[in-house]
Design an enzyme around this catalytic site. Structure first.
Site, PDB file in Angstrom:
ATOM      1  N   HIS A  99       0.848  -1.195   0.000  1.00  0.00           N
ATOM      2  CA  HIS A  99       0.000   0.000   0.000  1.00  0.00           C
ATOM      3  C   HIS A  99       0.879   1.237   0.000  1.00  0.00           C
ATOM      4  O   HIS A  99       1.956   1.242   0.561  1.00  0.00           O
ATOM      5  CB  HIS A  99      -0.900   0.014   1.249  1.00  0.00           C
ATOM      6  CG  HIS A  99      -2.064   0.925   1.117  1.00  0.00           C
ATOM      7  ND1 HIS A  99      -1.996   2.260   1.395  1.00  0.00           N
ATOM      8  CD2 HIS A  99      -3.318   0.684   0.678  1.00  0.00           C
ATOM      9  CE1 HIS A  99      -3.168   2.815   1.172  1.00  0.00           C
ATOM     10  NE2 HIS A  99      -3.996   1.886   0.734  1.00  0.00           N
TER      11      HIS A  99
ATOM     12  N   ASP B 155      -8.036  -5.028  -0.657  1.00  0.00           N
ATOM     13  CA  ASP B 155      -8.464  -5.855  -1.795  1.00  0.00           C
ATOM     14  C   ASP B 155      -8.168  -7.333  -1.625  1.00  0.00           C
ATOM     15  O   ASP B 155      -8.614  -8.153  -2.437  1.00  0.00           O
ATOM     16  CB  ASP B 155      -7.772  -5.342  -3.072  1.00  0.00           C
ATOM     17  CG  ASP B 155      -8.273  -3.945  -3.424  1.00  0.00           C
ATOM     18  OD1 ASP B 155      -7.441  -3.027  -3.554  1.00  0.00           O
ATOM     19  OD2 ASP B 155      -9.507  -3.771  -3.499  1.00  0.00           O
TER      20      ASP B 155
HETATM   21  C1  SDX Z   1      -5.932   0.310  -3.205  1.00  0.00           C
HETATM   22  O1  SDX Z   1      -4.088   4.716  -1.999  1.00  0.00           O
HETATM   23  C2  SDX Z   1      -5.143   4.090  -1.475  1.00  0.00           C
HETATM   24  O2  SDX Z   1      -5.624   4.417  -0.422  1.00  0.00           O
HETATM   25  C3  SDX Z   1      -5.677   2.971  -2.331  1.00  0.00           C
HETATM   26  C4  SDX Z   1      -6.754   2.111  -1.665  1.00  0.00           C
HETATM   27  C5  SDX Z   1      -8.040   2.885  -1.458  1.00  0.00           C
HETATM   28  O3  SDX Z   1      -8.808   2.532  -0.570  1.00  0.00           O
HETATM   29  O4  SDX Z   1      -8.316   3.798  -2.295  1.00  0.00           O
HETATM   30  O5  SDX Z   1      -6.307   1.613  -0.430  1.00  0.00           O
HETATM   31  C6  SDX Z   1      -7.124   0.929  -2.562  1.00  0.00           C
HETATM   32  O6  SDX Z   1      -5.595   0.696  -4.295  1.00  0.00           O
HETATM   33  C7  SDX Z   1      -5.148  -0.733  -2.454  1.00  0.00           C
HETATM   34  C8  SDX Z   1      -3.903  -1.244  -3.275  1.00  0.00           C
HETATM   35  C9  SDX Z   1      -4.416  -2.328  -4.252  1.00  0.00           C
HETATM   36  N1  SDX Z   1      -3.304  -2.707  -5.169  1.00  0.00           N
HETATM   37  C10 SDX Z   1      -2.722  -3.917  -5.098  1.00  0.00           C
HETATM   38  O7  SDX Z   1      -2.955  -4.758  -4.216  1.00  0.00           O
HETATM   39  C11 SDX Z   1      -1.705  -4.183  -6.214  1.00  0.00           C
HETATM   40  C12 SDX Z   1      -0.448  -4.830  -5.631  1.00  0.00           C
HETATM   41  N2  SDX Z   1       0.253  -3.818  -4.812  1.00  0.00           N
HETATM   42  C13 SDX Z   1       1.366  -3.128  -5.415  1.00  0.00           C
HETATM   43  O8  SDX Z   1       1.231  -2.893  -6.803  1.00  0.00           O
HETATM   44  C14 SDX Z   1       1.843  -1.940  -4.579  1.00  0.00           C
HETATM   45  O9  SDX Z   1       1.993  -2.400  -3.301  1.00  0.00           O
HETATM   46  C15 SDX Z   1       1.031  -0.663  -4.547  1.00  0.00           C
HETATM   47  C16 SDX Z   1       0.798  -0.134  -5.905  1.00  0.00           C
HETATM   48  C17 SDX Z   1      -0.250  -0.860  -3.844  1.00  0.00           C
HETATM   49  C18 SDX Z   1       1.844   0.339  -3.740  1.00  0.00           C
HETATM   50  O10 SDX Z   1       2.976   0.576  -4.449  1.00  0.00           O
HETATM   51  P1  SDX Z   1       4.141   1.477  -3.826  1.00  0.00           P
HETATM   52  O11 SDX Z   1       3.821   2.016  -2.480  1.00  0.00           O
HETATM   53  O12 SDX Z   1       4.528   2.431  -4.911  1.00  0.00           O
HETATM   54  O13 SDX Z   1       5.233   0.446  -3.539  1.00  0.00           O
HETATM   55  P2  SDX Z   1       6.479   0.347  -4.425  1.00  0.00           P
HETATM   56  O14 SDX Z   1       6.034   0.055  -5.822  1.00  0.00           O
HETATM   57  O15 SDX Z   1       7.355   1.524  -4.166  1.00  0.00           O
HETATM   58  O16 SDX Z   1       7.138  -0.968  -3.824  1.00  0.00           O
HETATM   59  C19 SDX Z   1       8.084  -0.896  -2.762  1.00  0.00           C
HETATM   60  C20 SDX Z   1       8.808  -2.225  -2.851  1.00  0.00           C
HETATM   61  C21 SDX Z   1       9.311  -2.531  -4.269  1.00  0.00           C
HETATM   62  O17 SDX Z   1      10.410  -3.400  -4.144  1.00  0.00           O
HETATM   63  P3  SDX Z   1      11.931  -2.705  -4.169  1.00  0.00           P
HETATM   64  O18 SDX Z   1      12.019  -1.941  -5.492  1.00  0.00           O
HETATM   65  O19 SDX Z   1      12.002  -1.814  -2.948  1.00  0.00           O
HETATM   66  O20 SDX Z   1      12.888  -3.884  -4.118  1.00  0.00           O
HETATM   67  O21 SDX Z   1       7.889  -3.285  -2.537  1.00  0.00           O
HETATM   68  C22 SDX Z   1       7.722  -4.111  -3.684  1.00  0.00           C
HETATM   69  C23 SDX Z   1       8.197  -3.328  -4.864  1.00  0.00           C
HETATM   70  O22 SDX Z   1       8.642  -4.197  -5.889  1.00  0.00           O
HETATM   71  N3  SDX Z   1       6.283  -4.393  -3.747  1.00  0.00           N
HETATM   72  C24 SDX Z   1       5.777  -5.588  -4.015  1.00  0.00           C
HETATM   73  C25 SDX Z   1       4.395  -5.429  -3.917  1.00  0.00           C
HETATM   74  N4  SDX Z   1       4.093  -4.161  -3.617  1.00  0.00           N
HETATM   75  C26 SDX Z   1       5.276  -3.519  -3.517  1.00  0.00           C
HETATM   76  N5  SDX Z   1       6.379  -6.767  -4.311  1.00  0.00           N
HETATM   77  C27 SDX Z   1       5.538  -7.807  -4.525  1.00  0.00           C
HETATM   78  N6  SDX Z   1       4.190  -7.751  -4.444  1.00  0.00           N
HETATM   79  C28 SDX Z   1       3.575  -6.570  -4.156  1.00  0.00           C
HETATM   80  N7  SDX Z   1       2.259  -6.500  -4.071  1.00  0.00           N
END
Ligand code: SDX
Length: 392
Positions: free
Chosen positions: A271, A328
């Site tokens: 998140h 989710d």
């Molecule tokens: C919602 O903003 C809100 O409030 C949204 C929401 C709402 O109520 O409106 O809460 C609803 O959108 C919830 C999120 C739903 N999305 C997902 O579940 C999709 C999977 N999650 C990821 O795509 C991700 O966690 C995000 C998009 C939700 C958040 O992305 P960030 O904060 O930009 O995290 P990041 O991309 O900077 O990741 C940080 C690290 C990275 O690794 P490094 O580069 O540091 O090595 O964490 C890793 C990422 O690769 N990572 C994941 C991951 N999420 C982040 N690795 C594997 N699986 C994941 N799900």
């Protein structure tokens, strides 16, 4: 008061904003609507009551809530000509794409709602949106199934109407299960607002140009559709079903999620704000157990989800990045048990998020905020001279 962001003095409305509506603390996993905890609201509240709280700032008295529901009912009839628009879509169209288009089309049939220059016009736009959006959201499902489009029944409650609009057929009587109505009411509350997430920021941004409420909500629907945002609830179910059918163990999928060369992400995890448990995920997980037990549904997908969650929470990669289940991760499992089709999961999210979008748009307009204009850091070329093509 860590929820208040200091505005950039040099640039009005540069993308951050002040709001009195929702407070999040990502480190502590706290979520409050107008100062009330999400745990209390989900446990004791009802969706229209919480919608009123978000939009107008206070929990309604019994009389105020009855009046709000009565006023919404004035606008639950959707112009029949809107059916010509939905008939233009193929049955295979994703419901979120149809919903965004139909929401924008509402402006054509309600042109007055573009100007909300006084309290009366604003209140009318709020009630119109609450009334009509629910109907057209369910029409997207009915269209995909080739079913006749249903009408809102002004003698029934808002969430019961959702079930009737979705599943009642002219071939016989339909009485939705009160357990399902109660579960959906709770799920809508849990999705109702979430501060400046992607889709809500979109609604505020579009509304800041004084585009109407329907047009702004339509843009929010499109933003929510993305699999990194609201579309994740559908992506979680597809991921869990893939794990189930592949017979692979959860470790295989955790390894894929950690492999930088693999675009796969563990959907429903991580998140932008929560670096602790998403408080909504905890409530939904408990509700999933209760609803499936009450309905007598044995779903292997729920067991896979719990195994995956346990493995991820114990995994160093996920722990190091504060990756926890978000709203989710479990919601799709409940929707599936309630008979909601997978490609309607994000529409469910949109119906729940509607009062939050409305509340945030209303706050932005009432605060007379300037048109949105995020700042940019330029990283392109410095000035250079134009050379004729034969000299390039
Ligand atoms: C919602 O903003 C809100 O409030 C949204 C929401 C709402 O109520 O409106 O809460 C609803 O959108 C919830 C999120 C739903 N999305 C997902 O579940 C999709 C999977 N999650 C990821 O795509 C991700 O966690 C995000 C998009 C939700 C958040 O992305 P960030 O904060 O930009 O995290 P990041 O991309 O900077 O990741 C940080 C690290 C990275 O690794 P490094 O580069 O540091 O090595 O964490 C890793 C990422 O690769 N990572 C994941 C991951 N999420 C982040 N690795 C594997 N699986 C994941 N799900």
């Amino acid at each position: 008061l860590s929820g208040v962001i200091t505005l950039d003095p040099g640039y009005k409305n540069s993308g951050s904003c002040k709001s009195e509506i929702t407070f999040l603390d990502g480190e502590l996993g706290i979520l409050r609507y107008r100062g009330y905890s999400i745990e209390e609201l989900a446990d004791k509240g009802h969706f229209l009551e919480v919608s009123y709280l978000l939009i107008f700032g206070e929990l309604p008295s019994t009389k105020e809530l009855e009046q709000f529901e009565t006023d919404i009912r004035k606008y639950t009839l959707v112009n029949e000509e809107m059916k010509n628009i939905i008939d233009g879509f193929p049955k295979t169209a994703h419901p979120m794409g149809v919903l965004s288009a139909l929401t924008s089309a509402l402006t054509a049939f309600n042109p007055k709602s573009v100007n909300v220059d006084n309290e009366k016009e604003m209140y009318e736009a709020v009630c119109k949106t609450m009334g009509k959006f629910l109907v057209i959201a369910t029409w997207t499902y009915r269209k995909s199934m080739g079913f006749p489009l249903n009408y809102y029944d002004n003698t029934k409650g808002y969430v019961e109407n959702f079930m009737r609009l979705m599943f009642a057929l002219p071939t016989g009587p339909y009485t939705p299960d009160p357990v399902i109505i109660s579960a959906i009411d709770k799920l809508f509350i849990l999705h109702a607002d979430h501060e400046q997430n992607c889709s809500t920021s979109t609604v505020r941004m579009v509304g800041s140009s004084h585009a109407g409420l329907f047009a702004s909500i339509s843009a929010g629907v499109s933003a929510l559709w993305g699999p990194l945002h609201g579309g994740a609830n559908q992506a979680v179910l597809e991921m869990l079903e893939e794990i189930h059918t592949s017979g692979a163990d959860t470790e295989t999928y955790l390894a894929k999620a950690k492999d930088k060369n693999d675009p796969f992400r563990l959907m429903g995890f991580g998140h932008r704000v929560y670096k602790n448990f998403d408080p909504r995920a905890k409530i939904i997980k408990k509700a999933a157990d209760e609803v499936l037990a009450t309905l007598g549904v044995e779903d292997p997908i729920l067991e896979i989800a719990k195994k995956l969650e346990k493995a991820a929470l114990e995994d160093e990669y996920f722990k190091a990045r504060n990756l926890y289940p978000n709203v989710d991760f479990y919601s799709g499992i409940i929707y599936r048990a309630l008979g909601i089709p997978t490609d309607m999961f994000t529409v469910m999210f949109a119906i729940g998020r509607l009062p939050g979008w409305i509340a945030q748009w209303k706050e932005m307009r009432e605060n007379k905020e300037p048109i949105g204009r995020p700042r940019q850091i330029y990283t392109g070329h410095p000035l250079r001279d134009f050379k004729s093509s034969d000299k390039r």
